[in-house]
Design an enzyme around this catalytic site. Structure first.
Site, PDB file in Angstrom:
ATOM      1  N   HIS A 245      -5.385  -1.514  11.116  1.00  0.00           N
ATOM      2  CA  HIS A 245      -6.668  -2.219  11.109  1.00  0.00           C
ATOM      3  C   HIS A 245      -7.192  -2.323  12.538  1.00  0.00           C
ATOM      4  CE1 HIS A 245      -5.338  -4.652   7.241  1.00  0.00           C
ATOM      5  NE2 HIS A 245      -5.346  -3.335   7.059  1.00  0.00           N
TER       6      HIS A 245
ATOM      7  N   GLU B  55       0.809  -1.212   0.000  1.00  0.00           N
ATOM      8  CA  GLU B  55       0.000   0.000   0.000  1.00  0.00           C
ATOM      9  C   GLU B  55       0.845   1.266   0.000  1.00  0.00           C
ATOM     10  OE1 GLU B  55      -4.023  -1.967   1.465  1.00  0.00           O
ATOM     11  OE2 GLU B  55      -2.751  -1.314   3.106  1.00  0.00           O
TER      12      GLU B  55
ATOM     13  N   TYR C 261     -11.721  16.705  20.751  1.00  0.00           N
ATOM     14  CA  TYR C 261     -10.498  16.163  20.158  1.00  0.00           C
ATOM     15  C   TYR C 261     -10.763  15.398  18.866  1.00  0.00           C
ATOM     16  CZ  TYR C 261      -6.758  17.883  22.977  1.00  0.00           C
ATOM     17  OH  TYR C 261      -5.826  18.720  23.520  1.00  0.00           O
TER      18      TYR C 261
ATOM     19  N   HIS D 270     -12.117  -2.080   5.798  1.00  0.00           N
ATOM     20  CA  HIS D 270     -10.653  -2.173   5.806  1.00  0.00           C
ATOM     21  C   HIS D 270     -10.067  -1.390   6.979  1.00  0.00           C
ATOM     22  CE1 HIS D 270      -6.806  -1.999   3.077  1.00  0.00           C
ATOM     23  NE2 HIS D 270      -6.526  -2.241   4.335  1.00  0.00           N
TER      24      HIS D 270
ATOM     25  N   HIS E 195      -1.528   3.754   8.571  1.00  0.00           N
ATOM     26  CA  HIS E 195      -2.693   2.940   8.188  1.00  0.00           C
ATOM     27  C   HIS E 195      -2.693   1.692   9.061  1.00  0.00           C
ATOM     28  CE1 HIS E 195      -5.512   0.441   6.084  1.00  0.00           C
ATOM     29  NE2 HIS E 195      -4.579  -0.462   5.831  1.00  0.00           N
TER      30      HIS E 195
HETATM   31  P1  13P Z   1       1.409  -4.745   3.914  1.00  0.00           P
HETATM   32  O1  13P Z   1       1.902  -5.879   4.786  1.00  0.00           O
HETATM   33  O2  13P Z   1       1.727  -4.967   2.462  1.00  0.00           O
HETATM   34  O3  13P Z   1       1.885  -3.419   4.432  1.00  0.00           O
HETATM   35  O4  13P Z   1      -0.168  -4.737   4.024  1.00  0.00           O
HETATM   36  C1  13P Z   1      -0.728  -4.741   5.295  1.00  0.00           C
HETATM   37  C2  13P Z   1      -2.071  -4.114   5.308  1.00  0.00           C
HETATM   38  O5  13P Z   1      -2.396  -3.437   6.263  1.00  0.00           O
HETATM   39  C3  13P Z   1      -3.003  -4.331   4.192  1.00  0.00           C
HETATM   40  O6  13P Z   1      -4.125  -3.495   4.333  1.00  0.00           O
END
Ligand code: 13P
Length: 212
Positions: free
Chosen positions: A96, A75, A121, A161, A94
């Site tokens: 999850h 990404e 905040y 995601h 980024h």
């Molecule tokens: P990568 O391991 O390629 O960084 O991908 C991890 C991820 O968070 C996919 O959304």
């Protein structure tokens, strides 16, 4: 100018912290910082943010070419899309993390802004949070969506995601990410109850005073 070696150390330190707090799990998530010449340091693909090694972090040109280190995050291209649109951005996060991802799986009435302004905040650190359509991780079609949303938003949420958050330093991007996760958690904690989000006037005042 911050030395590249220092920034590599920061990526490792913040990666460890995010992993230990449970905001990053397994090998999910990626972090990047922009260097003076426009190239970026980005976490390698399939690496765990809890176990990064400074010298293995990928260095990628602004055109997306690997310059050194392990193969980059799949990404890295959307990190570059954010930097392209936000000259002041020096870092992109980024992850999850659970509550933010849960928000990304809901049907939202207004995809232009899916984070209720429950706290000051949330407004100051995150601002408006648009929901971008689902694409599989690594799909280059995400680049166009991210590019157009990044112009006006420091944070955005990829459907089913997770969030992408930028900042003028890695610390700023991480702290804004943490704020987003906390507000998402508050959203679920208060779900089903009558909440009193901040008024338009209160949001305008925060934006005027804190420059969001
Ligand atoms: P990568 O391991 O390629 O960084 O991908 C991890 C991820 O968070 C996919 O959304």
């Amino acid at each position: 100018m911050i030395l590249e070696q220092t920034l590599r150390g920061e990526i490792v330190r913040f990666g460890t912290m995010l992993y230990q707090k449970g905001l990053a799990h397994g090998s999910a998530g990626n972090l990047s910082v922009r260097l003076e010449d426009g190239s970026i340091l980005v976490t390698p693909t399939n690496s765990s943010l809890g176990f990064l090694e400074p010298q293995r972090i990928s260095k990628v040109s602004r055109e997306g070419e690997l310059l050194s280190g392990d193969p980059p995050s799949k990404e890295a291209f959307f990190h570059l899309a954010v930097y392209e649109q936000r000259p002041e951005a020096r870092a992109v996060v980024h992850l999850h993390s659970t509550h933010s991802v849960a928000m990304s799986c809901l049907c939202h009435d207004d995809p232009a802004d899916v984070l209720p302004p429950l706290t000051a905040y949330a407004v100051m650190r995150v601002g408006k949070l648009p929901l971008l359509p689902y694409f599989r991780p690594g799909d280059r079609k995400l680049a166009a969506c991210v590019r157009s949303a990044a112009q006006d938003h420091r944070a955005m949420l990829l459907a089913n995601h997770g969030p992408i958050v930028s900042g003028s330093s890695l610390a700023e991007a991480v702290f804004a990410y943490e704020e987003l996760e906390e507000v998402a958690k508050l959203f679920f904690l208060t779900d089903g109850r009558k909440t009193s989000p901040l008024s338009a006037a209160a949001i305008a005042e925060l934006n005027a005073v804190f420059g969001n």
